[in-house]
Scaffold this motif. Structure first.
Motif, PDB file in Angstrom:
ATOM      1  N   ALA A 198      51.650  33.056  26.892  1.00 16.10           N
ATOM      2  CA  ALA A 198      51.835  31.560  26.589  1.00 16.10           C
ATOM      3  C   ALA A 198      50.120  30.937  26.838  1.00 16.10           C
ATOM      4  CB  ALA A 198      52.623  30.820  27.475  1.00 16.10           C
ATOM      5  N   ARG A 199      49.782  31.352  28.285  1.00 19.02           N
ATOM      6  CA  ARG A 199      48.407  31.168  28.842  1.00 19.02           C
ATOM      7  C   ARG A 199      47.315  31.716  28.035  1.00 19.02           C
ATOM      8  NH1 ARG A 199      49.205  31.867  35.200  1.00 19.02           N
ATOM      9  NH2 ARG A 199      47.072  30.687  35.203  1.00 19.02           N
ATOM     10  N   LEU A 200      47.349  33.155  27.580  1.00 19.98           N
ATOM     11  CA  LEU A 200      46.530  33.707  26.666  1.00 19.98           C
ATOM     12  C   LEU A 200      46.616  32.910  25.257  1.00 19.98           C
ATOM     13  CD1 LEU A 200      47.258  37.463  27.066  1.00 19.98           C
ATOM     14  CD2 LEU A 200      45.158  36.362  27.522  1.00 19.98           C
ATOM     15  N   ALA A 201      47.599  32.410  24.916  1.00 22.27           N
ATOM     16  CA  ALA A 201      47.498  31.820  23.464  1.00 22.27           C
ATOM     17  C   ALA A 201      46.710  30.258  23.770  1.00 22.27           C
ATOM     18  CB  ALA A 201      48.821  31.276  23.191  1.00 22.27           C
ATOM     19  N   ARG A 202      46.869  29.998  25.020  1.00 18.11           N
ATOM     20  CA  ARG A 202      46.040  28.320  25.041  1.00 18.11           C
ATOM     21  C   ARG A 202      44.571  28.916  25.273  1.00 18.11           C
ATOM     22  NH1 ARG A 202      45.966  23.650  28.107  1.00 18.11           N
ATOM     23  NH2 ARG A 202      44.390  23.332  29.834  1.00 18.11           N
ATOM     24  N   TYR A 203      44.125  29.941  25.751  1.00 16.10           N
ATOM     25  CA  TYR A 203      42.781  30.185  26.069  1.00 16.10           C
ATOM     26  C   TYR A 203      42.154  30.958  24.857  1.00 16.10           C
ATOM     27  CZ  TYR A 203      43.571  28.657  30.709  1.00 16.10           C
ATOM     28  OH  TYR A 203      43.891  28.044  31.961  1.00 16.10           O
ATOM     29  N   ALA A 231      59.533  40.268  32.490  1.00 12.70           N
ATOM     30  CA  ALA A 231      59.676  39.717  31.621  1.00 12.70           C
ATOM     31  C   ALA A 231      59.268  38.097  31.482  1.00 12.70           C
ATOM     32  CB  ALA A 231      61.108  39.834  30.599  1.00 12.70           C
ATOM     33  N   ALA A 232      59.690  37.423  32.371  1.00 10.20           N
ATOM     34  CA  ALA A 232      59.611  36.110  32.325  1.00 10.20           C
ATOM     35  C   ALA A 232      58.016  35.906  32.835  1.00 10.20           C
ATOM     36  CB  ALA A 232      60.240  35.445  33.870  1.00 10.20           C
ATOM     37  N   GLN A 233      57.208  36.819  33.598  1.00  9.79           N
ATOM     38  CA  GLN A 233      55.673  36.727  33.712  1.00  9.79           C
ATOM     39  C   GLN A 233      55.123  37.034  32.479  1.00  9.79           C
ATOM     40  OE1 GLN A 233      54.082  38.525  37.253  1.00  9.79           O
ATOM     41  NE2 GLN A 233      56.134  38.262  38.365  1.00  9.79           N
ATOM     42  N   GLN A 234      55.450  38.113  31.715  1.00  7.78           N
ATOM     43  CA  GLN A 234      54.868  38.442  30.565  1.00  7.78           C
ATOM     44  C   GLN A 234      55.072  37.277  29.375  1.00  7.78           C
ATOM     45  OE1 GLN A 234      56.310  41.863  28.501  1.00  7.78           O
ATOM     46  NE2 GLN A 234      57.212  42.868  30.459  1.00  7.78           N
ATOM     47  N   ALA A 235      56.192  36.492  29.530  1.00  7.96           N
ATOM     48  CA  ALA A 235      56.096  35.187  28.663  1.00  7.96           C
ATOM     49  C   ALA A 235      55.223  34.125  28.948  1.00  7.96           C
ATOM     50  CB  ALA A 235      57.591  34.625  28.769  1.00  7.96           C
ATOM     51  N   PHE A 283      41.384  32.408  35.130  1.00  5.68           N
ATOM     52  CA  PHE A 283      42.463  33.188  34.764  1.00  5.68           C
ATOM     53  C   PHE A 283      42.475  34.559  34.355  1.00  5.68           C
ATOM     54  CE2 PHE A 283      45.119  34.344  30.786  1.00  5.68           C
ATOM     55  CZ  PHE A 283      46.436  34.474  31.508  1.00  5.68           C
ATOM     56  N   ALA A 284      41.313  34.819  33.786  1.00  5.95           N
ATOM     57  CA  ALA A 284      40.895  36.182  33.519  1.00  5.95           C
ATOM     58  C   ALA A 284      40.967  37.239  34.760  1.00  5.95           C
ATOM     59  CB  ALA A 284      39.527  36.517  32.776  1.00  5.95           C
ATOM     60  N   LEU A 285      40.153  36.663  35.754  1.00  6.79           N
ATOM     61  CA  LEU A 285      40.145  37.264  36.873  1.00  6.79           C
ATOM     62  C   LEU A 285      41.151  37.263  38.008  1.00  6.79           C
ATOM     63  CD1 LEU A 285      36.294  36.657  37.185  1.00  6.79           C
ATOM     64  CD2 LEU A 285      37.330  38.578  36.337  1.00  6.79           C
ATOM     65  N   GLY A 286      42.204  36.176  37.842  1.00  6.20           N
ATOM     66  CA  GLY A 286      43.056  36.326  38.716  1.00  6.20           C
ATOM     67  C   GLY A 286      44.399  36.371  37.913  1.00  6.20           C
ATOM     68  N   ASP A 287      45.511  35.918  37.537  1.00  6.59           N
ATOM     69  CA  ASP A 287      46.572  35.948  36.999  1.00  6.59           C
ATOM     70  C   ASP A 287      46.769  37.207  36.206  1.00  6.59           C
ATOM     71  OD1 ASP A 287      47.563  34.193  38.977  1.00  6.59           O
ATOM     72  OD2 ASP A 287      48.087  32.722  37.715  1.00  6.59           O
ATOM     73  N   TYR A 288      45.813  36.809  35.166  1.00  2.49           N
ATOM     74  CA  TYR A 288      45.805  37.949  33.869  1.00  2.49           C
ATOM     75  C   TYR A 288      45.435  39.194  34.548  1.00  2.49           C
ATOM     76  CZ  TYR A 288      44.635  39.556  29.210  1.00  2.49           C
ATOM     77  OH  TYR A 288      44.785  40.440  28.055  1.00  2.49           O
ATOM     78  N   ALA A 289      44.321  39.459  35.351  1.00  4.89           N
ATOM     79  CA  ALA A 289      44.106  40.688  35.826  1.00  4.89           C
ATOM     80  C   ALA A 289      45.409  41.227  36.633  1.00  4.89           C
ATOM     81  CB  ALA A 289      42.784  40.705  36.798  1.00  4.89           C
ATOM     82  N   THR A 290      46.084  40.395  37.542  1.00  2.00           N
ATOM     83  CA  THR A 290      47.286  40.991  38.051  1.00  2.00           C
ATOM     84  C   THR A 290      48.203  41.337  37.165  1.00  2.00           C
ATOM     85  OG1 THR A 290      46.655  39.478  39.870  1.00  2.00           O
ATOM     86  CG2 THR A 290      48.672  40.367  39.886  1.00  2.00           C
TER      87      THR A 290
END
Length: 494
Positions: free
Chosen positions: A302-307, A294-298, A277-284
Motif C-alpha cells: 500500500a505504501r509503495l502504491a502511494r509513492y 502477510a500483514a506487513q506485506q500488505a 521509506f526506501a531506506l527505512g521500512d521498505y529496506a527492512t
C-alpha cells in the motif's frame, strides 16, 4: 604428381600499409559570454595513439578523434601562460557513446536548439551560441573513445581490444597524457568531466592518471553518476536498486500527476517521504524476503502504491519489487503511454499497451536526431574537419563490453575514486543529479558516496547538486542555467 613451383612469398600486408598520420584542422571563432566577447581556437581531428612494443618500438594502435576549444590570449599579449588557464577533458558514456551530448548540450560554445523544457523542435535542427558555455572558465577537450565518433583502431588493428573496462580507461588516459604533452598543458589546472558511464571512466581515470602518469587532478565533474553497479543492476537476489530507484519513481509519478493530493502539492515533501521509506521500512521488509509476515506485506504494498502511483495489486504481483523496465511501461498504461528512462518527464507511444517494457526510450528519441544531425553539419562546415566515416553517436559495435577484471563482482570505481582522493588532498568532486533520471537515479548516487568510507577530512571535497530534469539535465534550460552557475563556482573553488 608433377612438381609445383612454390608460391611467391606473400607480403606482410600489415607492414605494407602506410603509417597512419594525425589529421588536424584549426579554426578561429568568437562568442559573447556575460557581455564579454571571447576569441577562441577550435582544434579538431584525430591523433594517432601509440603503444610501446618491445620489438616494433612505438606501435600505432588507434586514431582518437577530439575537439578542443582554447581561449586565445588578448591581442598583443603573446602566448598565454598554461598555468593561467584550467583545462577540462570531457567524455560521455554508454559504453559506446561519443562525447556529443556534453559537447553540444552543456559545455561547448555551440549547443543544440530545443524547446525551453527540452522538447524537440521540428527538423531541420539548428545550433545556437551557448550562453552557458564553460569556455569562460576553462579550455575544453572533448574525447571520443575508440569506435565512437570518428575514433577507430588503425588499419591492421582490431577495435575490440579497446572495448572493455580496463583498456578503455588506459586508452583515454594515454590520449590525455599525449594531448597535454603535445600542447604543453602539464602546467595547467586539470579537470575531468564525465557523464553516465563516463563517470565510471572518470573515477577510473583519476586512479590511472595519478598512478601511471603522475597526472594529479584538481577536480572531477560527474554528471548522472554510476560508480557502483550494485546500485543499478536489477538482478535476482540484489534488492538494493529497488530501494534506490523508488524516490525517482515518486518524482516521475509526481510529474505525471499520479500521486495523492497531499504529495502532489509538494515535490520536496514527496521525495523526503519516499527516501525515508526506501531506506527505512521498505529496506527492512526486503531484507526479510519471504519471511515477511502477510500483514506487513500488505502494508508495504500500500505504501509503495502511494509513492509510485501504481496499483496495489500490480505491486503485489511483482513481490514488492518493481524494476525500472516495468515501471516505465506501467505508470501511464491506462493512457497508452510510456515514460522515458533517461528523462521520465517525456512520454512515448508503443504499438500496444499490453507489453512488460517499452519499445523505445522516448527521452532518447527526442535528442538522437537533433544532436546527430547538427554535429555532422557542424564538424564539417564550422570546424572544417572532413571524413567519410559515419560519426558514431552511440555505437552498438562496442558490445559485448568486457568486464573481465570484475568477473563474479559488480564494477565499483568508487573505491578507485576514494583512493585517489586520499592520495591527493586537493582533488575535489562535483556531482550533478537529475530528479527525473531513471538511468542513474539520484538516491543511488547519494548511497554510493555515503559508502565510499572517505576520511572526514576529504568529505568536504565533494559537492552534490540536484536539478528538476533528467539524465541530461542540461536539455532543460532552467536546469542548464543552474548547472552553469554551479560549475562556475566549483571551478572557481567556491
Amino acid at each position: 604428381m608433377p612438381n609445383q613451383s612454390p608460391e611467391p612469398e606473400k607480403q606482410d600486408e600489415k607492414a605494407a600499409l602506410p603509417p597512419p598520420q594525425d589529421a588536424i584542422t584549426q579554426t578561429r571563432h568568437t562568442i559573447t559570454l556575460g557581455g564579454e566577447t571571447l576569441h577562441y581556437t577550435a582544434t579538431t581531428g584525430r591523433i594517432i595513439l601509440k603503444a610501446e612494443d618491445e620489438k616494433e618500438g612505438e606501435k600505432p594502435k588507434a586514431a582518437i578523434f577530439f575537439v578542443a576549444y582554447t581561449l586565445d590570449p588578448p591581442e598583443g599579449t603573446g602566448a598565454a601562460d598554461p598555468a593561467s588557464r584550467p583545462i577540462a577533458f570531457s567524455f560521455n558514456g554508454g559504453p559506446g557513446s561519443s562525447s556529443v551530448w556534453l559537447h553540444m548540450g552543456l559545455l561547448g560554445p555551440r549547443r543544440v536548439a530545443l524547446e525551453h523544457d527540452g522538447r524537440l523542435l521540428p527538423p531541420p535542427y539548428r545550433l545556437v551560441d551557448n550562453d552557458f558555455c564553460l569556455l569562460d572558465k576553462c579550455d575544453l577537450v572533448f574525447i571520443d573513445p575508440v569506435t565512437t565518433g570518428f575514433s577507430r583502431a588503425v588499419p591492421g588493428e582490431k577495435d575490440k581490444q579497446f572495448h572493455g573496462f580496463k583498456p578503455d580507461i588506459e586508452s583515454v588516459g594515454d590520449f590525455i597524457r599525449l594531448y597535454v604533452s603535445r600542447y604543453h598543458r602539464w602546467g595547467s589546472p586539470r579537470y575531468l568531466i564525465g557523464e553516465s558511464y563516463g563517470t565510471t571512466r572518470a573515477a577510473g581515470l583519476a586512479g590511472y592518471l595519478q598512478e601511471r602518469h603522475g597526472f594529479y587532478l584538481n577536480g572531477i565533474i560527474l554528471v548522472s553518476v554510476v560508480l557502483n553497479f550494485l546500485t543499478l543492476e536489477f538482478d535476482p537476489g540484489n534488492d538494493l536498486p529497488f530501494l534506490l530507484f523508488l524516490p525517482t519513481y515518486t518524482a516521475t509519478a509526481h510529474y505525471h500527476n499520479k500521486l495523492a493530493p497531499e504529495l502532489q502539492a509538494d515535490l520536496g515533501r514527496a521525495l523526503a517521504e519516499a527516501e525515508a521509506f526506501a531506506l527505512g521500512d521498505y529496506a527492512t521488509a526486503l531484507l526479510q524476503g519471504d519471511a515477511l509476515p502477510a500483514a506487513q506485506q500488505a502494508d508495504i504494498a500500500a505504501r509503495l502504491a502511494r509513492y509510485t502511483g501504481l496499483a496495489v495489486a500490480y505491486i503485489e504481483s511483482t513481490n514488492l519489487r518493481v524494476n525500472i523496465h516495468r515501471f516505465v511501461k506501467e505508470l501511464l498504461r491506462d493512457q497508452r503511454r510510456t515514460v522515458g528512462r533517461l528523462d521520465s518527464r517525456f512520454t512515448g507511444i508503443d504499438r500496444d499497451a499490453a507489453g512488460e517494457g517499452h519499445e523505445y526510450d522516448p527521452s532518447y528519441a527526442i535528442i538522437q536526431g537533433a544532436y546527430g544531425g547538427t554535429f555532422n553539419d557542424y564538424v564539417r562546415r564550422e570546424l572544417g574537419f572532413a571524413s567519410d566515416l559515419p560519426y558514431e553517436i552511440i555505437s552498438e559495435r562496442v558490445h559485448p563490453w568486457s568486464f573481465a577484471d570484475h568477473e563474479n563482482a559488480y564494477v565499483n570505481t568508487g573505491e578507485t575514486l576514494r583512493k585517489a582522493m586520499s592520495m591527493n588532498p586537493h582533488l575535489r568532486v562535483f556531482v550533478a543529479n537529475g530528479y527525473y533520471d531513471l538511468a542513474t537515479p539520484y538516491l543511488a548516487t547519494r548511497y554510493t558516496f555515503d559508502h565510499l568510507e572517505l576520511d572526514p577530512e576529504r568529505r568536504g571535497n565533494v559537492v552534490m547538486r540536484h536539478y528538476e530534469a533528467g539524465h541530461m539535465m542540461y536539455i532543460h534550460e532552467p536546469s542548464l542555467g543552474e548547472l552553469k552557475g554551479d560549475l562556475d563556482g566549483f571551478i572557481d573553488g567556491e
